[in-house]
Design a protein around this motif. Structure first.
Motif, PDB file in Angstrom:
ATOM      1  N   GLN A 183      -2.114  34.740  27.432  1.00 14.47           N
ATOM      2  CA  GLN A 183      -1.739  35.363  28.698  1.00 14.47           C
ATOM      3  C   GLN A 183      -1.465  36.861  28.561  1.00 14.47           C
ATOM      4  N   PRO A 217       5.490  31.935  33.557  1.00 14.43           N
ATOM      5  CA  PRO A 217       4.768  31.460  34.736  1.00 14.43           C
ATOM      6  C   PRO A 217       3.298  31.869  34.637  1.00 14.43           C
ATOM      7  N   SER A 218       2.390  30.984  35.039  1.00 15.62           N
ATOM      8  CA  SER A 218       0.969  31.248  34.786  1.00 15.62           C
ATOM      9  C   SER A 218       0.450  32.430  35.595  1.00 15.62           C
ATOM     10  N   ALA A 219       1.150  32.810  36.676  1.00 15.25           N
ATOM     11  CA  ALA A 219       0.654  33.902  37.514  1.00 15.25           C
ATOM     12  C   ALA A 219       1.030  35.279  36.969  1.00 15.25           C
ATOM     13  N   ASN A 259      -0.011  30.275  23.925  1.00 17.94           N
ATOM     14  CA  ASN A 259      -0.024  30.548  25.359  1.00 17.94           C
ATOM     15  C   ASN A 259       0.306  32.017  25.636  1.00 17.94           C
ATOM     16  N   TRP A 293      10.017  36.804  33.676  1.00 16.06           N
ATOM     17  CA  TRP A 293       8.794  37.480  33.245  1.00 16.06           C
ATOM     18  C   TRP A 293       8.273  38.396  34.341  1.00 16.06           C
ATOM     19  N   ARG A 295       1.065  38.574  34.989  1.00 11.95           N
ATOM     20  CA  ARG A 295       0.201  39.418  34.162  1.00 11.95           C
ATOM     21  C   ARG A 295       0.984  40.675  33.822  1.00 11.95           C
ATOM     22  N   ARG A 338       8.242  29.516  28.590  1.00 12.26           N
ATOM     23  CA  ARG A 338       8.262  29.337  30.046  1.00 12.26           C
ATOM     24  C   ARG A 338       7.710  30.568  30.752  1.00 12.26           C
TER      25      ARG A 338
END
Lengths: 92, 551
Positions: free
Chosen positions: B253, B223-225, B249, B199, B227, B221
């Motif tokens: 995001q 990653p939360s960071a 999710n 990503w 953008r 999957r």
């Protein structure tokens, strides 16, 4: 000579192909069914067949105390020992 | 209709952009020249052409080249050498951009515009290798007409991509080929030619108005960071079911709820939905006719199937009055357990409803008399229980909780607790991979081990599920001599890294048999290429001997 209790614990693990648990991990007093070891009625059938085969004892399905004979390893050992003794005294 | 697919490429100005790999631009002129070059090198040979390219622009040139040469094209799913051998690459022409491969090389970024006439229309057939649920590659042929008909429908449904189309999926499969390559190619949008694996890479490459062609494996999957620099005009997902969690999710995001496309290689695209809530029904794609057959299975007729009749999808379906539909689980995932029909999805639903279980897969195990197995991802709460009471009692506890919902034969007998359910690259669960988790172990359980230089000592438990006890002998299982040697050699190899292949052995003595559930200690002593082993049980040596390494 292997203790009868140990032989029965081994028989349970081998007969049911239990994984992730060894014979020693079964407590002799622990309930085999329901909460405890968590065996079920199909397991009981298989253990019954194997107990009869291994120890040459007879299990009477009409025996009202059957459930209590199968309640723990200790109870099973007691049941098997009594049955075997009984057979020695039987004639023929 | 086929003309549409190639119209842009054949008529665009030589310097018009077709694709980019992030640093270089592939122009219409160079793609056409590379295609004509491939066609010339292939000639009018016999048999199909295998085409595998890592880069989608090279792929377009390879595909067009093979079709110009009037050859049938087969698309391997990936380029692992054993796999290529398995599907028969060695037997025919191979077109590829893998450097050093024994192939007709194609490279658009290193080709300038050249002479030659690029046809305005290309006919022919393309074959895909699908992984059935058994995991074996299966060939599925499509006419270019069918693919063109499907691209026309994509265009009707979603218009033309407004920006470059980037993807995390391979164009060697039908979904990636249609969405990542043919749809932008037909509409003149830019193809981002590298398959993006992460990503972070997607975020770095996304252009304003861009489209992301992804899969459940990637969307689950993120990653939360990460953008995205721009809001994409669309994010697509296909190849397997996208969980509601993953859809929500992604929406949170990236600001876009993925468009999930239902389809298969055989049927092509069937329907789409956006999971903005639970149980969202599917909307059939334009020109797709759906129906439930007499078994309740979803059957499909469309211009993409290459088939006049209805094709079954293998899913149970419920069709609403407005034509939208809901899937009710795979019908081919019904197996016989001890003679009774058991629906694996039903078992999985029941498992997933339990508090300690985050995710679950059910599978029948032919190697264990067809018993039912469960592969379970525990929740945090489940992990705690697992650590406290151990896997066996935990599995039996879970099984007892299933009693109120499932019949005895539907309750899994064998359990595996894993951090996540194995999936292939397309996010599909493969039966063979699930079954592999249940294959019998070759090594005894090691309770303790001490290693002191060239001496090692292992306390072992001979668990009954050891592979060696199977059928040796029925009713009287013992550990065979060959297994005793094997176990000693494997543990020695794991300890010292030396391979003792046992081609030379001496003083081997087996004094008495070893049975399931016995505890034995194994002592090993290494002396250069020589390994002495001794199995000790209750103070008696029960087996001993020497094996040598081949070196």
């Amino acid at each position: 000579m292997e203790r009868l209790e140990d032989r029965i614990r081994r028989l349970i693990v081998e007969t049911l192909n239990l994984e992730d648990i060894s014979a020693q991990d079964i407590d002799e007093e622990e309930p085999l069914f329901g909460e405890g070891l968590g065996l079920d009625s199909i397991d009981a059938l298989e253990i019954g067949i194997e107990i009869q085969k291994t120890f040459g004892v007879k299990i009477d399905s009409k025996d009202e105390d059957l459930a209590s004979h199968f309640s723990s390893v200790k109870a099973l050992a007691r049941f098997v020992a009594r049955q075997q003794q009984g057979q020695v005294h039987e004639p023929g | 209709m086929t003309e549409n697919l190639w119209h842009f490429l054949s008529t665009a100005a030589p310097d018009a952009s077709v694709a980019t790999d992030g640093t270089r631009v592939a122009t219409a002129g160079s793609v056409r020249a590379a295609a004509l070059s491939v066609a010339a090198r292939l000639g009018a040979g016999e048999g199909p052409v295998m085409l595998y390219c890592g880069d989608a622009a090279n792929f377009v040139a390879g595909l067009a080249g093979a079709l110009i040469a009037e050859r049938e094209v087969l698309l391997p799913g990936h380029a692992a050498p054993d796999y290529l051998r398995e599907i028969g690459v060695a037997n025919g022409a191979f077109v590829s951009d893998i450097r050093g491969a024994d192939a007709i090389q194609v490279s658009v970024y290193e080709t300038g515009p050249g002479p030659g006439i690029f046809p305005s229309s290309l006919e022919g057939r393309v074959g895909f290798f699908t992984s059935g649920s058994s995991g074996e590659p299966k060939l599925c042929m499509k006419a270019m007409d069918q693919l063109a008909a499907e691209v026309a429908v994509l265009r009707r449904q979603w218009g033309a991509p407004q920006g470059a189309v980037a993807g995390t999926v391979s164009h060697q499969h039908i979904y990636g080929l249609l969405f990542r390559v043919l749809w932008p190619l037909a509409t003149g949008a830019i193809i981002f030619s590298q398959q993006l694996e992460t990503w972070e890479a997607v975020a770095a490459r996304l252009e304003p108005g861009g489209v992301i062609v992804s899969s459940p494996a990637h969307l689950a999957r993120i990653p939360s960071a990460v953008r995205l620099p721009h809001m994409p005009t669309a994010i697509f997902s296909s190849g397997g079911p996208l969980s509601l969690d993953a859809a929500e999710n992604a929406a949170a995001q990236f600001g876009f709820t993925p468009i999930e496309v239902l389809g298969s290689t055989e049927t092509g695209g069937v329907a789409w939905r956006r999971q903005t809530g639970a149980n969202m029904p599917w909307t059939p794609m334009p020109e797709v006719e759906i129906r439930a057959d007499e078994t309740g299975a979803l059957v499909v007729r469309s211009p993409f199937t290459g088939h006049d009749g209805f094709l079954s999808m293998g899913d149970a379906v419920e069709i609403a009055d407005d034509g939208r539909f809901t899937l009710r689980g795979r019908l081919d995932r019904i197996v016989k357990i001890e003679g009774k029909r058991v629906s694996l999805p039903r078992v999985e639903e029941a498992l997933k409803s339990l508090a300690g279980i985050a995710d679950a897969a059910a599978i029948d195990l032919p190697a264990r008399q067809g018993a039912l197995g469960a592969v379970v991802v525990p929740t945090e709460e489940g992990e705690t229980a697992l650590a406290t009471i151990g896997p066996f009692r935990f599995s039996r506890h879970l099984r007892s909780l299933l009693k109120s919902r499932l019949e005895p034969m539907e309750q899994p007998r064998f359990w595996r607790f894993v951090p996540r359910i194995p999936e292939n690259a397309q996010g599909k669960r493969i039966a063979a991979d699930l079954r592999a988790l249940f294959s019998s172990p070759e090594l005894p359980q090691i309770d303790t081990s001490e290693i002191d230089g060239d001496d090692a000592r292992f306390e072992l438990r001979l668990q009954p599920e050891l592979r060696w006890f199977e059928g040796h002998f029925p009713g009287q299982p013992i550990l065979p001599g060959v297994a005793q040697l094997h176990i000693a050699a494997v543990l020695a190899e794991q300890t010292w890294g030396t391979v003792f292949d046992g081609r030379e052995m001496s003083r081997i003595k087996f004094k008495r048999v070893m049975q399931p559930e016995e505890r034995v200690s194994l002592t090993l002593r290494k002396d250069r290429s020589r390994l002495d082993f001794k199995y000790i049980c209750d103070g008696d040596v029960v087996a001993s001997g020497t094996v040598r390494s081949s070196s």
